[in-house]
Design an enzyme around this catalytic site. Structure first.
Site, PDB file in Angstrom:
ATOM      1  N   SER A  50       0.828  -1.199   0.000  1.00  0.00           N
ATOM      2  CA  SER A  50       0.000   0.000   0.000  1.00  0.00           C
ATOM      3  C   SER A  50       0.867   1.255   0.000  1.00  0.00           C
ATOM      4  O   SER A  50       2.046   1.216   0.358  1.00  0.00           O
ATOM      5  CB  SER A  50      -0.915   0.015   1.224  1.00  0.00           C
ATOM      6  OG  SER A  50      -0.160   0.146   2.405  1.00  0.00           O
ATOM      7  N   ASP A  82      -1.544  -1.253  -3.699  1.00  0.00           N
ATOM      8  CA  ASP A  82      -2.797  -1.340  -2.954  1.00  0.00           C
ATOM      9  C   ASP A  82      -3.091   0.016  -2.314  1.00  0.00           C
ATOM     10  O   ASP A  82      -2.198   0.658  -1.758  1.00  0.00           O
ATOM     11  CB  ASP A  82      -2.664  -2.422  -1.873  1.00  0.00           C
ATOM     12  CG  ASP A  82      -3.960  -2.692  -1.145  1.00  0.00           C
ATOM     13  OD1 ASP A  82      -5.022  -2.575  -1.769  1.00  0.00           O
ATOM     14  OD2 ASP A  82      -3.901  -3.036   0.059  1.00  0.00           O
ATOM     15  N   HIS A  83      -4.334   0.466  -2.401  1.00  0.00           N
ATOM     16  CA  HIS A  83      -4.754   1.738  -1.813  1.00  0.00           C
ATOM     17  C   HIS A  83      -3.830   2.881  -2.212  1.00  0.00           C
ATOM     18  O   HIS A  83      -3.334   3.636  -1.370  1.00  0.00           O
ATOM     19  CB  HIS A  83      -4.832   1.624  -0.284  1.00  0.00           C
ATOM     20  CG  HIS A  83      -5.958   0.778   0.196  1.00  0.00           C
ATOM     21  ND1 HIS A  83      -7.267   1.197   0.190  1.00  0.00           N
ATOM     22  CD2 HIS A  83      -5.973  -0.492   0.667  1.00  0.00           C
ATOM     23  CE1 HIS A  83      -8.044   0.232   0.644  1.00  0.00           C
ATOM     24  NE2 HIS A  83      -7.285  -0.803   0.929  1.00  0.00           N
ATOM     25  N   GLU A 134     -12.201   1.901  -5.825  1.00  0.00           N
ATOM     26  CA  GLU A 134     -13.024   1.549  -4.668  1.00  0.00           C
ATOM     27  C   GLU A 134     -14.228   2.476  -4.580  1.00  0.00           C
ATOM     28  O   GLU A 134     -14.095   3.698  -4.702  1.00  0.00           O
ATOM     29  CB  GLU A 134     -12.208   1.638  -3.376  1.00  0.00           C
ATOM     30  CG  GLU A 134     -12.969   1.179  -2.146  1.00  0.00           C
ATOM     31  CD  GLU A 134     -12.076   1.065  -0.916  1.00  0.00           C
ATOM     32  OE1 GLU A 134     -12.412   1.672   0.114  1.00  0.00           O
ATOM     33  OE2 GLU A 134     -11.040   0.375  -0.985  1.00  0.00           O
ATOM     34  N   GLY A 207      -9.778  -9.471   3.832  1.00  0.00           N
ATOM     35  CA  GLY A 207     -10.040 -10.905   3.839  1.00  0.00           C
ATOM     36  C   GLY A 207      -9.664 -11.619   5.121  1.00  0.00           C
ATOM     37  O   GLY A 207     -10.256 -12.649   5.453  1.00  0.00           O
ATOM     38  N   ASN A 227      -8.196  -9.612  -0.684  1.00  0.00           N
ATOM     39  CA  ASN A 227      -6.960  -9.100  -0.088  1.00  0.00           C
ATOM     40  C   ASN A 227      -6.725  -9.635   1.321  1.00  0.00           C
ATOM     41  O   ASN A 227      -7.648  -9.675   2.134  1.00  0.00           O
ATOM     42  CB  ASN A 227      -7.006  -7.570  -0.013  1.00  0.00           C
ATOM     43  CG  ASN A 227      -6.917  -6.909  -1.371  1.00  0.00           C
ATOM     44  OD1 ASN A 227      -7.162  -7.527  -2.399  1.00  0.00           O
ATOM     45  ND2 ASN A 227      -6.562  -5.637  -1.375  1.00  0.00           N
TER      46      ASN A 227
END
Length: 278
Positions: A50, A82-83, A134, A207, A227
């Site tokens: 991230s 990620d993000h 997202e 997850g 994830n």
């Protein structure tokens, strides 16, 4: 094996009926444990980092590290941001060799979220790299970011968002949470409504706290990626914590690091097996 383009990995997942796990890394030991786990299971997926974790390194360092471990492997793996919290991070990751990108502008208004994703999609598609976006906000703690509000994805916004942004994957908020301190409660009726409206495959963040039977249930509803981060970090940290509890004078860093790699690898293997049980 060279890193696989994110579009190719998605094709691989669809052709083989797989739910692709995305495992978040922070350092070399976690990275090696993840990739060794993928290779041992013979099933591919994502290794991700991230934007907030890039404070400890840089996209190039992460990419070099991942490529180094991948040299003797034969399982398809994509390196995923990620993000992604800034366009600067997106560009730096592509320059470094990342093969999949997530831009997270979910904290912005619906209109501003669309604009930020559009800009990222236009840039990434020039390099044939897929973009995950997202819609909705996921409650809990993601690294150093804490979100107390649970704002589920509105199914009414999905079709417009996907069409306007041109995103290739959509991360949804349906009662999933970040971290291990909150209890997830997946809203499957909402997921069913989202599936009807989305022309792209879906992604589930958080997850680690979701029971595997619920993950497998979601897999049947156009879910392509899930994830995991907290699970692996716990496996890593507990290795050193347990050693310290047993001996406050412990100093065998090499031995403990090798053990931590094995513990992370074991967790990766069990997750891959669970999410893709036939």
């Amino acid at each position: 094996m060279k890193l696989v383009n994110g579009f190719k990995l998605m094709e691989y997942g669809k052709e083989n009926g797989l739910l692709l796990p995305a495992f978040n890394t922070t350092n070399y030991e976690v990275t090696k444990g993840i990739i060794d786990g993928f290779d041992a299971m013979g099933l591919g997926g994502y290794i991700a980092i991230s934007s907030s974790n890039l404070k400890l390194s840089s996209p190039k360092i992460i990419a070099d590290m991942v490529n180094s471990v991948m040299k003797d492997k034969s399982t398809p793996v994509s390196l995923h941001l990620d993000h992604g919290k800034s366009f600067k991070d997106v560009k730096a990751c592509i320059d470094a060799g990342f093969t999949s990108i997530m831009v997270d502008a979910s904290h912005l208004s619906f209109e501003e979220n669309i604009k930020e994703v559009q800009r990222t999609v236009e840039y990434c598609h020039f390099f044939d790299i897929p973009v995950e976006a997202e819609l909705g906000a996921i409650q809990g703690k993601e690294d150093d970011h804490v979100l107390e509000e649970d704002a589920k994805t509105s199914s009414e916004d999905v079709r417009e968002f996907v069409e306007q942004t041109g995103c290739d994957l959509l991360a949804v908020s349906i009662g999933n949470v970040h971290g291990m301190e909150l209890t997830p409660n997946l809203d499957f009726p909402l997921l069913d409504e989202i599936v009807k409206k989305s022309s792209v495959p879906l992604v589930l963040h958080g997850g680690s706290g979701i029971p595997f039977d619920q993950v497998r249930k979601a897999k049947k509803r156009n879910l392509i990626k899930v994830n995991y981060g907290s699970d692996l970090r716990q496996a890593f940290i507990r290795t050193y914590g347990k050693a310290y509890e047993q001996n406050h004078n412990e100093f065998n860093l090499m031995g403990l690091s090798q053990e931590a790699v094995k513990n992370v690898m074991g967790r990766v293997e069990s997750i891959i097996e669970e999410v893709n049980v036939k």
